[in-house]
Design a protein around this motif. Structure first.
Motif, PDB file in Angstrom:
ATOM      1  N   PHE A  15       0.831  -1.214   0.000  1.00 40.31           N
ATOM      2  CA  PHE A  15       0.000   0.000   0.000  1.00 40.31           C
ATOM      3  C   PHE A  15       0.863   1.261   0.000  1.00 40.31           C
ATOM      4  O   PHE A  15       0.514   2.256   0.618  1.00 40.31           O
ATOM      5  N   HIS A  16       2.013   1.190  -0.708  1.00 33.65           N
ATOM      6  CA  HIS A  16       2.937   2.315  -0.681  1.00 33.65           C
ATOM      7  C   HIS A  16       2.276   3.624  -1.151  1.00 33.65           C
ATOM      8  O   HIS A  16       2.465   4.687  -0.538  1.00 33.65           O
ATOM      9  N   ASP A  46       9.671   8.881  10.507  1.00 29.27           N
ATOM     10  CA  ASP A  46      10.498   9.014   9.295  1.00 29.27           C
ATOM     11  C   ASP A  46      11.968   8.757   9.654  1.00 29.27           C
ATOM     12  O   ASP A  46      12.286   8.458  10.804  1.00 29.27           O
ATOM     13  N   ALA A  47      12.822   8.864   8.647  1.00 27.34           N
ATOM     14  CA  ALA A  47      14.236   8.523   8.844  1.00 27.34           C
ATOM     15  C   ALA A  47      14.907   9.421   9.877  1.00 27.34           C
ATOM     16  O   ALA A  47      15.911   9.043  10.476  1.00 27.34           O
ATOM     17  N   ILE A  85      12.060  -0.261   8.401  1.00 30.19           N
ATOM     18  CA  ILE A  85      11.438  -0.858   7.202  1.00 30.19           C
ATOM     19  C   ILE A  85      11.667   0.065   5.997  1.00 30.19           C
ATOM     20  O   ILE A  85      11.900   1.272   6.166  1.00 30.19           O
ATOM     21  N   GLU A  86      11.566  -0.555   4.803  1.00 27.91           N
ATOM     22  CA  GLU A  86      11.758   0.232   3.573  1.00 27.91           C
ATOM     23  C   GLU A  86      10.584  -0.032   2.633  1.00 27.91           C
ATOM     24  O   GLU A  86      10.621  -0.982   1.836  1.00 27.91           O
ATOM     25  N   PRO A  87       9.515   0.762   2.739  1.00 29.49           N
ATOM     26  CA  PRO A  87       8.350   0.540   1.871  1.00 29.49           C
ATOM     27  C   PRO A  87       8.726   0.701   0.393  1.00 29.49           C
ATOM     28  O   PRO A  87       8.186   0.010  -0.468  1.00 29.49           O
ATOM     29  N   LEU A 141      10.760   4.078  10.446  1.00 29.92           N
ATOM     30  CA  LEU A 141      10.946   3.311  11.711  1.00 29.92           C
ATOM     31  C   LEU A 141       9.553   2.887  12.165  1.00 29.92           C
ATOM     32  O   LEU A 141       8.663   3.731  12.283  1.00 29.92           O
ATOM     33  N   LEU A 142       9.402   1.586  12.365  1.00 34.15           N
ATOM     34  CA  LEU A 142       8.072   1.063  12.737  1.00 34.15           C
ATOM     35  C   LEU A 142       8.093   0.582  14.175  1.00 34.15           C
ATOM     36  O   LEU A 142       9.034  -0.091  14.600  1.00 34.15           O
ATOM     37  N   ARG A 143       7.025   0.958  14.899  1.00 36.27           N
ATOM     38  CA  ARG A 143       6.883   0.443  16.269  1.00 36.27           C
ATOM     39  C   ARG A 143       5.557  -0.289  16.345  1.00 36.27           C
ATOM     40  O   ARG A 143       4.528   0.282  15.990  1.00 36.27           O
TER      41      ARG A 143
END
Ligand code: ADP
Length: 473
Positions: free
Chosen positions: A66-67, A95-96, A135-137, A144-146
């Motif tokens: 779903f990018h 974000d990064a 993660i890299e969509p 960064l995913l939590r």
């Protein structure tokens, strides 16, 4: 009084067994409780982590799929968060640079990720725990995913389990002393009977014996051992009673003779010659009394130590030679041949005084119970394996009847059949028991072989003295 009873109860085996049983159960139950609780908590946590990791993998895939339709993704994640409401499940994306891009419903207030960002990490922020991963969509986007949830449900489950286990443990702890007391009472019951019976026993009446349950357990073994001890004590007391009765009886005759001689002397005036004769009688009886008392002393209890002077050694051949010289005159008078058939130099433990008594008693008997024309032979040498000294006195006298043989070493035992051929004064029946007492004290052995009408053979075996112990001859 009450305090005394309580103190006595504490000291009972029953109480101590109950106490230790309860203590052991307590330790086992507590250790099990703590162990099980910790084990279950860890299992729950492992499952919790596994689920969050799976969620994070799914979300990572979804961000790639779903990018271009982020809104749709957020919608899906929000509905998922609502579904996991009771667990307070949440998702956060940064974000990064660590700036928050989006957070799902139920997200608690948490600190922003601190740079430098690691690839993946577990973070604990009680009551929440979350998995943070990179993660890299798409090729240009790095996020960064939590994904996390509250640990409260895990803690609640563990608390419920703890309550159940505490209840069960409490029940076990309540039953442990009761069960322990019951078991201890059952185990100790035979002991109470042993105590009651032993309490009733009295030296004057040792007939009763402890009951046996024939279970071959330790308590039955104890009863058997005590019964054996009682048998030995009863036999000892009978022997002691007989000894005292026989000793009194033997002492009475010379005492009566002394008394009658003195009465005769006092009854009327006598000539000098009569007084001398009466006093000679008294002297002879006193000598007999002295001899008897000496013999009784040897046999009396507690003389065992006196019989064996530690370290003392004696030349048995010299003792035998002297005894033969001493009895030669008596043998000649009775027309008996007294001969030494073997004489080796042998050293034995013990004092010459008691060894002389052994040889003299045996020689005296051999001559006493032999008719004229008989032969008495004395032998002193090392026993065939060369480990013991041997003294053997053989006679061709009247011999001993088979039924008397087992009893001749008993104190005061005299065979009626084996009267001395010259019908001289009878002994006290103590000679052989004295020999046996002395030889036993020296760790030796005495044996007899006899055939009525043909003669007897007495053999004494004595160990050689310990070479490490020095002593006088
Ligand atoms: P005692 O002092 O009366 O001789 P002992 O204890 O020396 O008593 O001997 C006990 C009994 O053993 C004697 O009365 C006798 O019947 C028997 N006895 C001992 N030695 C001999 C022997 N050499 N020959 C025959 N009988 C013997």
């Amino acid at each position: 009084m009450r305090c005394g009873h309580l103190k006595m109860f504490w000291q009972t085996l029953r109480f101590r067994l109950t106490f230790w049983n309860t203590a052991v159960v307590l330790v086992v139950v507590l250790t099990t409780l703590v162990g099980v609780r910790e084990g279950v908590r860890r299992a729950f946590l492992a499952e919790f982590d596994q689920l969050l990791r799976e969620d994070s993998r799914e979300i990572k895939l979804a961000t790639q799929q779903f990018h271009d339709k982020r809104e749709l993704l957020y919608l899906l994640l929000n509905s998922q968060a609502e579904g996991h409401g009771p667990h307070r499940w949440f998702v956060q994306m940064f974000d990064a640079q660590g700036q928050l891009i989006w957070a799902s419903k139920n997200t608690p207030i948490l600190a922003a990720p601190a740079a430098p960002f690691v690839d993946q990490i577990w973070v604990e922020a009680p009551p929440f725990r979350y998995w943070q991963t990179r993660i890299e969509p798409s090729k240009q986007t790095r996020l960064l995913l939590r994904v996390g949830a509250s640990l409260e449900t895990v803690d609640e489950d563990v608390a419920t389990l703890t309550k159940i286990m505490l209840l069960a443990g409490g029940g076990i702890l309540l039953l442990a002393p009761l069960g322990g007391y019951w078991l201890a009472s059952r185990a100790i019951h035979p002991l109470s009977r042993i105590i009651a019976t032993t309490d009733r026993l009295h030296p004057a009446d040792l007939q009763e014996r402890l009951p046996l349950r024939h279970t071959s357990d330790e308590l039955d073994q104890l009863s058997l051992t005590i019964n054996g001890l009682l048998d030995r004590i009863a036999a000892f007391l009978v022997r002691k009673r007989d000894f005292v009765a026989n000793a009194s009886h033997e002492l009475r005759s010379p005492l009566a003779a002394v008394r009658s001689a003195v009465e005769v002397a006092l009854a009327a005036p006598r000539t000098n010659e009569e007084y001398v004769n009466l006093l000679t009688d008294v002297m002879e009886q006193c000598a007999a009394l002295e001899d008897l008392v000496n013999r009784l002393l040897v046999l009396a209890e507690g003389t065992g130590d006196i019989l064996t002077t530690p370290g003392q050694r004696t030349r048995l051949d010299q003792v035998a030679t002297k005894a033969v010289e001493m009895f030669q005159g008596v043998a000649e008078t009775r027309d008996i041949t007294l001969a030494v058939v073997a004489l080796e130099e042998v050293m034995v433990p013990g004092s010459p005084y008691y060894l002389r008594q052994v040889v003299n008693n045996l020689l005296d008997n051999a001559l006493k119970f032999s008719a004229s024309g008989s032969r008495v032979a004395v032998e002193v040498r090392a026993d065939s394996p060369g480990r013991r000294a041997l003294l053997r006195i053989t006679d061709t006298g009247i011999g001993i009847a088979a039924e008397d043989l087992p009893r001749i070493f008993e104190r005061f035992y005299r065979s009626n059949k084996s009267r001395s051929p010259d019908d001289g004064p009878r002994g006290h029946g103590l000679g052989l028991s004295i020999c046996q007492a002395i030889i036993m004290a020296l760790q030796g052995e005495i044996h007899v072989q006899s055939t009525p009408g043909q003669g007897s053979c007495f053999t004494v075996l004595l160990p050689f003295p310990n070479p490490n112990k020095q002593g006088a001859c």
